[in-house]
Structure formats: C-alpha cells, structure tokens
Design a protein around this motif. Structure first.
Motif, PDB file in Angstrom:
ATOM      1  N   ASP A 133      33.811  -2.676  -2.530  1.00  0.00           N
ATOM      2  CA  ASP A 133      33.783  -1.882  -3.772  1.00  0.00           C
ATOM      3  C   ASP A 133      32.492  -1.077  -3.918  1.00  0.00           C
ATOM      4  OD1 ASP A 133      31.866  -3.611  -4.801  1.00  0.00           O
ATOM      5  OD2 ASP A 133      32.947  -4.029  -6.659  1.00  0.00           O
ATOM      6  N   GLY A 134      31.551  -1.256  -2.976  1.00  0.00           N
ATOM      7  CA  GLY A 134      30.330  -0.435  -3.011  1.00  0.00           C
ATOM      8  C   GLY A 134      29.227  -1.027  -3.864  1.00  0.00           C
ATOM      9  N   THR A 135      29.283  -2.315  -4.100  1.00  0.00           N
ATOM     10  CA  THR A 135      28.273  -2.997  -4.919  1.00  0.00           C
ATOM     11  C   THR A 135      26.867  -2.832  -4.322  1.00  0.00           C
ATOM     12  OG1 THR A 135      29.836  -4.647  -5.713  1.00  0.00           O
ATOM     13  CG2 THR A 135      27.533  -5.299  -5.683  1.00  0.00           C
ATOM     14  N   CYS A 136      25.910  -2.623  -5.227  1.00  0.00           N
ATOM     15  CA  CYS A 136      24.485  -2.560  -4.877  1.00  0.00           C
ATOM     16  C   CYS A 136      24.103  -1.354  -4.022  1.00  0.00           C
ATOM     17  CB  CYS A 136      24.019  -3.847  -4.182  1.00  0.00           C
ATOM     18  SG  CYS A 136      24.135  -5.271  -5.257  1.00  0.00           S
ATOM     19  N   LEU A 137      24.930  -0.321  -4.100  1.00  0.00           N
ATOM     20  CA  LEU A 137      24.578   0.903  -3.371  1.00  0.00           C
ATOM     21  C   LEU A 137      23.682   1.809  -4.206  1.00  0.00           C
ATOM     22  CD1 LEU A 137      27.797   2.032  -1.451  1.00  0.00           C
ATOM     23  CD2 LEU A 137      25.556   1.526  -0.481  1.00  0.00           C
ATOM     24  N   VAL A 138      23.811   1.720  -5.522  1.00  0.00           N
ATOM     25  CA  VAL A 138      22.971   2.560  -6.394  1.00  0.00           C
ATOM     26  C   VAL A 138      22.307   1.691  -7.462  1.00  0.00           C
ATOM     27  CG1 VAL A 138      24.303   4.693  -6.099  1.00  0.00           C
ATOM     28  CG2 VAL A 138      24.959   3.081  -7.899  1.00  0.00           C
ATOM     29  N   ASP A 148      27.689  -0.870 -12.773  1.00  0.00           N
ATOM     30  CA  ASP A 148      27.577  -2.136 -12.036  1.00  0.00           C
ATOM     31  C   ASP A 148      26.952  -1.940 -10.663  1.00  0.00           C
ATOM     32  OD1 ASP A 148      28.603  -3.724 -13.995  1.00  0.00           O
ATOM     33  OD2 ASP A 148      30.652  -3.715 -13.232  1.00  0.00           O
ATOM     34  N   ASP A 149      26.087  -0.968 -10.547  1.00  0.00           N
ATOM     35  CA  ASP A 149      25.410  -0.663  -9.272  1.00  0.00           C
ATOM     36  C   ASP A 149      26.377  -0.267  -8.153  1.00  0.00           C
ATOM     37  OD1 ASP A 149      23.010  -1.242 -10.510  1.00  0.00           O
ATOM     38  OD2 ASP A 149      23.036  -3.334  -9.867  1.00  0.00           O
ATOM     39  N   PHE A 158      20.422  -2.060   4.017  1.00  0.00           N
ATOM     40  CA  PHE A 158      20.825  -2.942   2.915  1.00  0.00           C
ATOM     41  C   PHE A 158      20.765  -2.228   1.577  1.00  0.00           C
ATOM     42  CE2 PHE A 158      19.218  -5.711   6.281  1.00  0.00           C
ATOM     43  CZ  PHE A 158      20.331  -6.535   6.450  1.00  0.00           C
ATOM     44  N   GLY A 159      21.492  -2.795   0.628  1.00  0.00           N
ATOM     45  CA  GLY A 159      21.524  -2.245  -0.718  1.00  0.00           C
ATOM     46  C   GLY A 159      20.339  -2.692  -1.548  1.00  0.00           C
ATOM     47  N   ILE A 160      20.429  -2.429  -2.844  1.00  0.00           N
ATOM     48  CA  ILE A 160      19.270  -2.680  -3.720  1.00  0.00           C
ATOM     49  C   ILE A 160      19.014  -4.175  -3.942  1.00  0.00           C
ATOM     50  CG2 ILE A 160      19.462  -0.476  -4.949  1.00  0.00           C
ATOM     51  CD1 ILE A 160      20.877  -2.169  -7.214  1.00  0.00           C
ATOM     52  N   ASP A 161      19.950  -5.021  -3.544  1.00  0.00           N
ATOM     53  CA  ASP A 161      19.773  -6.457  -3.765  1.00  0.00           C
ATOM     54  C   ASP A 161      19.152  -7.164  -2.563  1.00  0.00           C
ATOM     55  OD1 ASP A 161      21.998  -6.084  -2.145  1.00  0.00           O
ATOM     56  OD2 ASP A 161      23.030  -7.859  -2.887  1.00  0.00           O
ATOM     57  N   TRP A 162      18.707  -6.406  -1.570  1.00  0.00           N
ATOM     58  CA  TRP A 162      18.177  -7.037  -0.361  1.00  0.00           C
ATOM     59  C   TRP A 162      16.994  -7.953  -0.706  1.00  0.00           C
ATOM     60  CZ3 TRP A 162      18.551  -8.840   4.207  1.00  0.00           C
ATOM     61  CH2 TRP A 162      17.417  -9.075   5.005  1.00  0.00           C
ATOM     62  N   ASP A 201      15.647 -14.528   1.187  1.00  0.00           N
ATOM     63  CA  ASP A 201      16.970 -15.130   1.446  1.00  0.00           C
ATOM     64  C   ASP A 201      17.641 -14.519   2.677  1.00  0.00           C
ATOM     65  OD1 ASP A 201      16.533 -16.411  -0.904  1.00  0.00           O
ATOM     66  OD2 ASP A 201      17.722 -15.002  -2.109  1.00  0.00           O
ATOM     67  N   ASN A 202      17.046 -13.445   3.189  1.00  0.00           N
ATOM     68  CA  ASN A 202      17.672 -12.695   4.290  1.00  0.00           C
ATOM     69  C   ASN A 202      19.106 -12.318   3.911  1.00  0.00           C
ATOM     70  OD1 ASN A 202      17.948 -11.451   6.768  1.00  0.00           O
ATOM     71  ND2 ASN A 202      18.622 -13.335   7.797  1.00  0.00           N
ATOM     72  N   HIS A 203      19.259 -11.858   2.681  1.00  0.00           N
ATOM     73  CA  HIS A 203      20.614 -11.552   2.212  1.00  0.00           C
ATOM     74  C   HIS A 203      20.608 -10.281   1.351  1.00  0.00           C
ATOM     75  CE1 HIS A 203      24.726 -12.303   1.027  1.00  0.00           C
ATOM     76  NE2 HIS A 203      24.381 -11.977  -0.210  1.00  0.00           N
ATOM     77  N   GLY A 204      21.647  -9.512   1.510  1.00  0.00           N
ATOM     78  CA  GLY A 204      21.815  -8.331   0.681  1.00  0.00           C
ATOM     79  C   GLY A 204      23.100  -7.631   1.065  1.00  0.00           C
ATOM     80  N   HIS A 205      23.627  -6.818   0.158  1.00  0.00           N
ATOM     81  CA  HIS A 205      24.846  -6.073   0.495  1.00  0.00           C
ATOM     82  C   HIS A 205      24.505  -4.916   1.442  1.00  0.00           C
ATOM     83  CE1 HIS A 205      26.438  -8.275  -2.969  1.00  0.00           C
ATOM     84  NE2 HIS A 205      27.618  -8.084  -2.392  1.00  0.00           N
ATOM     85  N   PRO A 206      25.481  -4.403   2.161  1.00  0.00           N
ATOM     86  CA  PRO A 206      25.216  -3.273   3.054  1.00  0.00           C
ATOM     87  C   PRO A 206      24.689  -2.054   2.283  1.00  0.00           C
ATOM     88  CG  PRO A 206      27.332  -4.263   3.575  1.00  0.00           C
ATOM     89  CD  PRO A 206      26.875  -4.890   2.288  1.00  0.00           C
ATOM     90  N   GLY A 207      23.829  -1.297   2.957  1.00  0.00           N
ATOM     91  CA  GLY A 207      23.219  -0.124   2.334  1.00  0.00           C
ATOM     92  C   GLY A 207      23.972   1.159   2.661  1.00  0.00           C
TER      93      GLY A 207
END
Lengths: 235, 286
Positions: free
Chosen positions: A13-18, A24-25, A203-207, A211-217
């Motif tokens: 859904d594109g979460t954390c891209l903006v 909802d980012d 990675f996205g803004i939640d990187w 935690d070495n975790h984040g949504h794709p950028g």
C-alpha cells in the motif's frame, strides 16, 4: 489489459514512503503498484492495507473478482503475500473484520479492548504458527492459484516478507503444488520485496538502524515495479 | 467418466453412518436404543453401519475402495481441513472421488495448544470435564462476539469455490451435498434482510459470492432435493417406514419427536444412488 489489481499489506500500500501523517505516510503516487500500472498503461486498483493479513488478501481478492466479473479478462492480479502469523477475525460487535498481527490487533484497532483480550486468550490457547501455515496459509495460496487458473485470470504472486522461504523450506511436500512460473523470483536469492529493499539499501521514513527494520523506500518501489513489469512482459 | 480407485467421504454423523449401528439391536429386541439412551458397545453393530452407509454403497457401485473420515458431531471446519490435507498430501487423492457432506454452520473446531496439541470440535464441547474453564469461557465469548452464521457461510462458499477450482484443475472428483446445513435457506436470504445486520458494502460482497457459488452449480441434489433433510421428509411421506427407512428410527419419543433422525438404510441407498446417477449418467435421481 485495462486494470492492475493489487492486494497485500504495507509492502503493497506504499506505507512510509512519504512523511505526511494526513495520508498515513502512504506514497500513493510513488508506490510500486502505481508505477507498474503507469508502465503497463492500465488503471491501478490497490486494495492492500498496512497490517493486513493473508486472510484479508484472499477474502478481498475473491470479493473483487465476483463483483467485477465484467473486468476479469482485462485485469492482471498481483498478490503480494504477507507474514503468515497474521490473521483476521470477524467482529460481531464492530460488524467488520479485525486484523491481527504478531499477537494483537493492528494499529488501526489497538484500542479495541475486548477484542484484544479475546485475541490474547486465543493466541495463548489456540494459536499454533506451524498449523496455521500448513493448514491455512499454504492452502489459501494453492487454492487462490487454482481459482485464478480455472477462471483464466492472469496473475502474479510475490512475497512482501520472506514467506515463500517458510513455505517450501519447512514443508517441502507442498512445493509440488506451488506454480513457480507465476511467482516473481521464485527460488531466487532475492525472492521478496523486503530482501530487495535491503539489497538496494532503500528504506522508508520508518527505517531504524537499531532494529534493522523499515519499509521499502522510493528506490525499492521503483525497482520492484520494473522487476514486475519485466516479469509480466516475459510472461 | 474417470475411473476412480477411492471414494473419500467426509462429514458428520450422516456420513459416519450413525443410526445404522442401532438397527440390529432394534431387530433383536423391538426397542430403539442409541448412544443418547446409553447403548453399550456390545449392543452396537458397527459392521452393519459400515456396510450400509452411503459412502460404502457408492464405493461398491463405482468399484472403488472406501475411505471414510467422518466423525459424529463434527463441523465443516474439520471436514474442510481433512479434505484439503488429503488432496494436498495423500497420493491416493489423484485417483479419488471426494464426497463432502455439509453440516450445521454452528459447529466448529479450534486448534488447542499443548498439552492437547490438536484440533478439537465444538459444540458439543462445553463439557467441564473436557475443556478447561478458561477455554469454555473463551469459546462462549468467541461465539458471542466473533461468530455470525452468514459470515461463516460466505467464508465456506469461498472455500468450496476454491476446492471446486482445485479439483477441476487437477482432475480430482468432487461431490458436495447438503446434509444438515440448509445452504439454500441462507443463500436465498434477501439483501434487505442482510442489510439489517451488515454494511451495504459487505452485503454486496456476500451477494457476489453467493451468485458465483450458485453459478458453478456445485451442490449435488439428493433425490431431487437440495437438502438431505428435505429428501428424508419426502421419502418418509412416500414410504412410511418406522425403522431403517428415511430415518434410522421414526418412532416418536415422549416429546413427539423421532427417536433417531439419522438416515436409515433406505435413505443411505438413496444418497448413494443420487450421487452415482449424477456422476455417471449426469442426471438426477428423483
């Protein structure tokens, strides 16, 4: 083709891209499904949702198919599977499905006190991940594949998270039933969107480095759209 | 028609053959006694049950071996789980005719974590000796807050559509018939009635699934009826037989109800013939 139908979780859904809480980012215009639909010259229909389960993906995909029979021959489906420990339950109180992820209700439903209490009890007494994967998730993958094939629907499966590893790695006897021809990068080293993002270091803004975790950028979404485009063209 | 080697049947007591196992005792004593009335193991005739249940009759007609995994009081959840297990993990599946008898929507099953480590049916299961108190509490709460028959039925219609697609694609025989569910009653519920309970968008999705389900013509009729219970009523009216006819025992108890409504031998023959005629001749035994 006129339509691209996509279903999945936050990876789709594109979460954390903006960085914009008003949406909802979600980067609606730069997520892979929009980029892919533009490349294909078709209309994007994306029913993915952050925190969504594979149960939700299957339910909504079938609902869309049966309600849009006139569009089926003009549609290509891309189903991007998510973590198999997620599931959904119907709530009689809220009259809708509630998504459960990693043992509790997802972000949108964290305040559902009663639901959380029951879900906690369910997880303790009745939830078994390997049973869930074997009896439920694998069946859903295989049967959705059959549903698409028997209705001559064009589709691609791919993994948002490394689901396929779980699937055919642990339960080899099911490998025979999965049609790798319609699965993006089946058996490849980079066989899910998450791994692709890590490979590209996008990675996205939640990187979170801790935690070495984040949504794709943004770059990862672009690359993934290109990869799927090439896969569709090849097919 | 494909030559099958196995008839694999699953369902509840109607497929297990419950009721038939009490016939021999009745014939000897003239008294109907079943499990509810405390019949002993010695008084049951399990050979008779296994000889006359529809799955054995159908297997014999088709020249196949019978595999019957039905269990009394169990759910469609269990049957679907076992059928999918069978077709995805058992070599015999590719040579099988799968027969699934649908049952009450209210029945379910849940996986129980260790120390049980297995799936358990419910209800009947609110048994304090069997379930832990917290589980009974949870099951009751689950039924109250998370169960609606229409939602579950729609979910099952999708599962049936999936199973139908898979079996067609892989040339596995599939017969589904309505034993105790009454799917037509649900399936023909008016949208207005559904809208009293659900959001219009959900009702639209439900209708789409229901229409697709009926379009595929999946459910096998039994004696021209969409529901075995209706076929039993019709047979009982036509051929009034108190024991081993449409019902295992149509004697009335002190509440005015039949003592055992499971199918008797004649009904089992009807079920087997209806399925046989539809798959072999493509028509309906009416």
């Amino acid at each position: 083709m006129k339509y691209l139908y996509v279903n999945g979780c936050s990876m789709s859904d594109g979460t954390c891209l903006v960085d914009d809480p008003t949406v909802d980012d979600i980067g609606y215009d730069i997520r892979w499904s929009k980029l892919l639909s533009d490349k294909l010259g078709v209309k994007e229909i994306n029913e993915g949702e952050h925190g969504g389960s594979n149960d939700r993906i299957v339910r909504m995909t079938i609902d869309w198919c049966v309600n849009n029979k006139d569009k089926l021959t003009d549609t290509i489906f891309v189903v991007c599977w998510t973590c198999p420990d997620r599931f959904e339950i119907w709530s009689e109180y809220y009259k809708r499905y509630i998504q459960i992820s990693t043992g509790h209700t997802t972000h949108d439903d964290v305040d559902l006190g009663m639901a959380n209490k029951l879900v906690k009890s369910f997880i303790i007494n009745h939830f078994n991940l390997s049973e869930r994967i074997k009896k439920h998730f694998i069946n859903n993958v295989i049967f959705l594949q059959s549903f698409f094939k028997s209705n001559n629907i064009k589709y691609i499966f791919c993994d948002g998270e490394p689901v396929i590893d779980n699937l055919v790695g642990k339960y080899k006897k099911y490998k025979f039933f999965i049609d790798g021809e319609n699965w993006w990068n089946y058996n490849d080293k980079i066989n899910c969107f998450d791994k692709l993002a890590r490979e590209l270091n996008s990675f996205g803004i939640d990187w979170s480095p801790e935690d070495n975790h984040g949504h794709p950028g943004v770059e990862a979404h672009k690359y993934f759209a290109n990869e799927l485009y090439k896969f569709i063209e090849k097919e | 028609m494909k030559k099958y080697k196995y008839v694999y049947a699953n369902g509840c007591s109607y497929t297990h053959g419950e009721g038939l196992n009490y016939i021999s005792h009745y014939n000897k004593t003239g008294e109907w006694k079943n499990s509810d009335m405390g019949i002993s193991d010695d008084e049951r005739d399990e050979k008779y049950r296994k000889k006359w249940r529809y799955s054995k009759l159908l297997a014999d007609k088709l020249g196949c071996k019978e595999i019957n995994k039905a269990c009394n009081g169990t759910s469609m959840d269990r049957a679907y789980r076992l059928i999918t297990d069978f077709i995805l993990t058992d070599e015999r599946a590719k040579d099988s005719l799968i027969v699934w008898q649908l049952t009450y929507i209210e029945r379910g099953e849940q996986f129980r974590n260790l120390p049980v480590g297995n799936f358990e049916s419910y209800p009947p299961g609110y048994d304090s000796d069997y379930y832990l108190y917290k589980e009974i509490k949870w099951l009751k709460a689950y039924d109250k807050y998370y169960f609606h028959p229409v939602v579950k039925l729609i979910d099952f219609m999708k599962k049936i559509l999936f199973l139908d697609s898979y079996c067609k694609e892989n040339d596995i025989g599939l017969v589904i018939f309505d034993g105790l569910l009454g799917i037509d009653h649900f399936g023909h519920t008016e949208s207005e009635q559904l809208e009293e309970h659900f959001h219009p968008e959900d009702v639209s999705n439900f209708r789409g699934v229901i229409d697709k389900f009926y379009e595929r013509d999946i459910i096998y009729p039994i004696c021209g009826e969409s529901f075995v219970v209706a076929a039993q009523e019709k047979r009982h009216k036509k051929y009034l037989k108190i024991v081993n006819g449409a019902y295992a025992c149509a004697e009335l108890d002190n509440k005015g109800k039949y003592k055992d409504t499971h199918p008797g031998k004649d009904m089992m023959i009807d079920i087997a013939e209806s399925i046989y005629n539809k798959i072999v001749k493509g028509d309906i035994n009416d």
